[in-house]
Design a protein around this motif. Structure first.
Motif, PDB file in Angstrom:
ATOM      1  N   TYR A 189       0.881  -1.196  -0.012  1.00 53.37           N
ATOM      2  CA  TYR A 189      -0.158   0.182   0.029  1.00 53.37           C
ATOM      3  C   TYR A 189       0.907   1.027  -0.056  1.00 53.37           C
ATOM      4  CZ  TYR A 189      -3.728   3.182   1.358  1.00 53.37           C
ATOM      5  OH  TYR A 189      -4.557   4.354   1.398  1.00 53.37           O
ATOM      6  N   ALA A 190       0.516   2.187  -0.862  1.00 59.07           N
ATOM      7  CA  ALA A 190       1.299   3.487  -0.908  1.00 59.07           C
ATOM      8  C   ALA A 190       0.011   4.409  -1.058  1.00 59.07           C
ATOM      9  CB  ALA A 190       2.276   3.619  -2.011  1.00 59.07           C
ATOM     10  N   ALA A 191       0.420   5.764  -0.564  1.00 58.57           N
ATOM     11  CA  ALA A 191      -0.782   6.671  -0.608  1.00 58.57           C
ATOM     12  C   ALA A 191      -0.194   8.094  -0.052  1.00 58.57           C
ATOM     13  CB  ALA A 191      -1.855   6.450   0.226  1.00 58.57           C
ATOM     14  N   ARG A 192      -0.711   9.113  -0.256  1.00 61.10           N
ATOM     15  CA  ARG A 192      -0.453  10.428   0.024  1.00 61.10           C
ATOM     16  C   ARG A 192      -1.655  10.831   1.176  1.00 61.10           C
ATOM     17  NH1 ARG A 192      -2.461  15.917  -0.969  1.00 61.10           N
ATOM     18  NH2 ARG A 192      -0.866  17.502  -0.822  1.00 61.10           N
ATOM     19  N   ILE A 193      -1.487  11.119   2.251  1.00 63.62           N
ATOM     20  CA  ILE A 193      -2.381  11.507   3.297  1.00 63.62           C
ATOM     21  C   ILE A 193      -2.368  12.791   3.552  1.00 63.62           C
ATOM     22  CG2 ILE A 193      -3.467  11.092   5.567  1.00 63.62           C
ATOM     23  CD1 ILE A 193      -1.844   8.280   5.339  1.00 63.62           C
ATOM     24  N   PRO A 194      -3.428  13.681   3.084  1.00 59.63           N
ATOM     25  CA  PRO A 194      -3.433  15.171   3.395  1.00 59.63           C
ATOM     26  C   PRO A 194      -3.665  15.458   4.835  1.00 59.63           C
ATOM     27  CG  PRO A 194      -4.990  14.534   1.659  1.00 59.63           C
ATOM     28  CD  PRO A 194      -4.512  13.331   2.140  1.00 59.63           C
ATOM     29  N   VAL A 195      -2.617  16.363   5.290  1.00 63.47           N
ATOM     30  CA  VAL A 195      -2.653  17.002   6.487  1.00 63.47           C
ATOM     31  C   VAL A 195      -3.065  18.445   6.653  1.00 63.47           C
ATOM     32  CG1 VAL A 195      -1.453  17.310   8.626  1.00 63.47           C
ATOM     33  CG2 VAL A 195      -1.107  15.305   7.347  1.00 63.47           C
ATOM     34  N   THR A 196      -4.107  18.974   7.457  1.00 69.21           N
ATOM     35  CA  THR A 196      -4.610  20.267   7.390  1.00 69.21           C
ATOM     36  C   THR A 196      -5.100  20.905   8.893  1.00 69.21           C
ATOM     37  OG1 THR A 196      -6.725  19.845   6.827  1.00 69.21           O
ATOM     38  CG2 THR A 196      -5.576  20.421   5.022  1.00 69.21           C
ATOM     39  N   GLN A 197      -4.615  22.249   9.297  1.00 69.13           N
ATOM     40  CA  GLN A 197      -5.108  22.652  10.427  1.00 69.13           C
ATOM     41  C   GLN A 197      -6.405  23.407  10.124  1.00 69.13           C
ATOM     42  OE1 GLN A 197      -1.663  25.102  11.780  1.00 69.13           O
ATOM     43  NE2 GLN A 197      -2.112  23.953  13.426  1.00 69.13           N
TER      44      GLN A 197
END
Length: 242
Positions: A189-197
């Motif tokens: 499994y590979a992915a981009r996991i967005p992070v925001t405030q």
């Protein structure tokens, strides 16, 4: 020295400010650097006093190519900046976690800015008062007009520091997953996991006087909005596009 050093809307590029590792991610133009600064509320300021390095997190703001921050008049760091102190101010936005198919290629997407200059204390009382008003309006447009004015003692107890940006660089990664070509066929499994405030719902003071409504100037602070987007919007409302 890169071509950016000769551009009027870019900061000079020297050995101090040049991005050396993964230099293709580096930017020196005002637009890129200022966009990262204006999207932030807190910066980290690094400096050396008597041979000892320190790094202090603090609220800051930008006016043109000048940066400001404030703190207690009793602060050792701020007192040391009175005669002028070389500092490095940094801001980082973490945009995503990047999971790759091997540990080496795990990464993060980010936007960062590094600014160099000589910090100095704002001594003039009127200039200090204007700067403190600008700080409030920078984060919360128009709010100063609604507030009780600060007392002379409150202004005296607060120290304001200014710094002209002498050199600056931005560094940005936004590529997401970047595996070795032969690894894409692996069942991992590979992915981009967005992070925001994200802005939450306001929690009014329990002692709020009856009938006091949510201010019009804070309409941008609505639940669910990204903090970095609100900060950019607030800066443009207060200072315009620079």
């Amino acid at each position: 020295m890169s071509d950016a050093a000769t551009q009027p809307d870019s900061y000079p590029v020297t050995d101090r400010s040049r991005v050396k590792r993964l230099h293709e991610r580096g930017r020196y133009d005002h637009a890129a650097v200022h966009a990262i600064l204006d999207a932030a509320m807190v910066a980290h300021i690094a400096y050396v006093i008597d041979g000892q390095p320190f790094c202090t997190p603090t609220a800051f703001w930008r006016e043109g190519t000048h940066l400001y921050w404030h703190g207690s008049a009793a602060s050792r760091m701020l007192r040391a900046q009175k005669p002028g102190l070389p500092v490095c101010l940094t801001v980082t936005h973490l945009d995503s976690l990047v999971l790759a198919r091997c540990g080496f290629n795990h990464s993060v997407d980010y936007r960062s800015a590094m600014c160099f200059g000589t910090a100095h204390i704002i001594e003039d009382l009127e200039a200090k008062a204007r700067a403190l008003d600008a700080m409030i309006d920078r984060f919360y447009p128009g709010r100063n007009a609604e507030l009780r004015p600060s007392t002379a003692q409150e202004i005296k107890a607060t120290m304001v520091v200014g710094m002209e940006i002498e050199e600056a660089s931005a560094k940005i990664r936004s590529k997401g997953v970047g595996d070795e070509e032969e690894d894409y066929a692996l069942p991992i499994y590979a992915a981009r996991i967005p992070v925001t405030q994200v802005i939450g719902a306001p929690e009014p003071c329990p002692r709020l006087v009856d009938g006091v409504a949510f201010p019009e100037g804070l309409k941008g602070f609505t639940a669910g909005r990204r903090l970095d987007e609100v900060m950019v919007e607030s800066h443009r409302t207060t200072f315009g596009v620079e």
